[in-house]
Enzyme design. Structure first.
Site, mmCIF file in Angstrom:
data_model
loop_
_atom_site.group_PDB
_atom_site.id
_atom_site.type_symbol
_atom_site.label_atom_id
_atom_site.label_comp_id
_atom_site.label_asym_id
_atom_site.label_seq_id
_atom_site.Cartn_x
_atom_site.Cartn_y
_atom_site.Cartn_z
ATOM 1 N N CYS A 1 0.814 -1.224 0.000
ATOM 2 C CA CYS A 1 0.000 0.000 0.000
ATOM 3 C C CYS A 1 0.845 1.271 0.000
ATOM 4 O O CYS A 1 0.425 2.300 -0.555
ATOM 5 C CB CYS A 1 -0.945 0.002 1.198
ATOM 6 S SG CYS A 1 -0.168 -0.393 2.777
ATOM 7 N N HIS B 1 -2.116 6.938 3.641
ATOM 8 C CA HIS B 1 -0.675 6.977 3.858
ATOM 9 C C HIS B 1 -0.106 8.247 3.229
ATOM 10 O O HIS B 1 -0.232 8.469 2.019
ATOM 11 C CB HIS B 1 -0.001 5.762 3.212
ATOM 12 C CG HIS B 1 -0.256 4.465 3.927
ATOM 13 N ND1 HIS B 1 -0.894 4.376 5.129
ATOM 14 C CD2 HIS B 1 0.079 3.183 3.578
ATOM 15 C CE1 HIS B 1 -0.956 3.091 5.504
ATOM 16 N NE2 HIS B 1 -0.378 2.363 4.581
#
Length: 344
Positions: A150, A242
């Site tokens: 990710c 993120h």
């Protein structure tokens, strides 16, 4: 006619996101759900502790969960989305491929294998043809494609946009949301009022997967990109999204305006899950921010901002929704690419 699909590891966090994305999908129909032996035989509503921010789809809630075994998945399922833990995926995914199933996997096992395509469709769709090599070498009737970690997915599209300037060195520091560790991955006592400056195995994934994604495939063999990548990974108390600080050195001179334009015009694709704008570029130096920008493009866009010159070349920040673009959405997008390219 809809392609019949299944979800391996359907009760976990990414499995739930997959169901959320697949249930209304125009091309895919959920026909199989698998989980651990403890969940097998239960309805999905009974087996899953549902934590996604929308109700369990009615037609999924009553489905019976099966064991994660090729013998328990209907033969007419054409595509499996895997959200299994890597240790489980390593043990069972090859068996599904050998049994003739095509697997689009979010699990980390096998990502760097020479004959397994690691794909971000907007970046390296041509790597999907590595499946022909894979089938020849492994004797599989099925096939396996992986999406990256990710955090890797967050910054690699921005690097791909700058690749024409000659990537030489990249340094990235990640500020990763707690959902990346799974629901039980980080306790509240660990992360509230805190930051954790280490995520086991994460730095290596960013440093190696990025070189594979940016590599070249000649029809027979995949060559890694020779860019040097260094990573530092940190867990922070955000739920999703993120955020990453990136420093890039290029062979050719690259101004912030040129970098911003290269990212802004970097093309998306015409797949059902593709965002209209792959990379959203902010002029405001305080953006992107996880809470404000993680859902851009229905969670499938990458956001970039704070683009400026530094003593290390170019510096900028980027952000992506880690369970959408970074996990479930990435697997679904790869499934759409498989369908478009005739692998289903």
């Amino acid at each position: 006619m809809a392609v019949r699909v299944g979800v391996l590891g359907a009760t976990g966090a990414v499995g739930q996101r997959l169901i959320q994305l697949l249930d209304p999908h125009p091309d895919f129909e959920i026909a199989a759900l698998t989980a651990s032996d403890a969940s097998a035989g239960k309805t999905y509503r009974q087996a899953a502790k549902w934590r996604v921010d929308s109700p369990i789809p009615d037609d999924v809630a009553g489905m019976t969960v099966t064991a994660t075994d090729p013998d328990d998945v209907p033969n007419d399922v054409d595509l499996l989305f895997s959200s299994l833990p890597s240790s489980v995926g390593e043990a069972v995914e090859p068996g599904f491929c050998d049994a003739g199933y095509v697997v689009s996997s979010n699990s980390s096992n096998g990502r760097m294998d020479e004959d397994i395509p690691l794909v971000i469709p907007e970046v390296n769709a041509d790597h999907l043809d590595l499946l022909e090599v894979q089938r020849d070498e492994r004797g599989w009737d099925g096939a396996m494609v992986k999406n990256p970690n990710c955090s890797t997915i967050t910054f690699v599209p921005t690097l791909a946009a700058l690749e024409e300037y000659g990537l030489e060195k990249v340094h990235v520091a990640t500020l990763q949301a707690v959902s990346g560790a799974g629901y039980d991955g980080v306790t509240s006592m660990e992360i509230i009022d805190n930051a954790i400056p280490h995520i086991g195995g994460e730095e290596d994934k960013l440093e190696t997967e990025s070189k594979k994604l940016l590599g070249s495939f000649d029809g027979a063999e995949l060559s890694l990109n020779d860019v040097e990548v260094g990573a530092s990974c940190n867990r922070i108390p955000t739920i999703d999204g993120h955020l990453e600080n990136v420093f890039v050195e290029t062979a050719e001179d690259l101004t912030p305006d040129e970098a911003a334009e290269a990212m802004r015009v970097y093309p998306s694709l015409d797949l059902p899950s593709s965002p209209d704008q792959l990379i959203e570029v902010f002029e405001d130096p305080e953006r992107p921010q996880p809470r404000l920008d993680r859902t851009l493009g229905d969670g499938m866009s990458v956001a970039a901002g704070g683009i400026r010159e530094s003593t290390f070349g170019l510096q900028y920040n980027c952000l992506a929704h880690n369970t959408m673009r970074g996990a479930a959405g990435a697997s679904v997008l790869n499934g759409e690419l498989l369908l478009e390219n005739g692998y289903l």
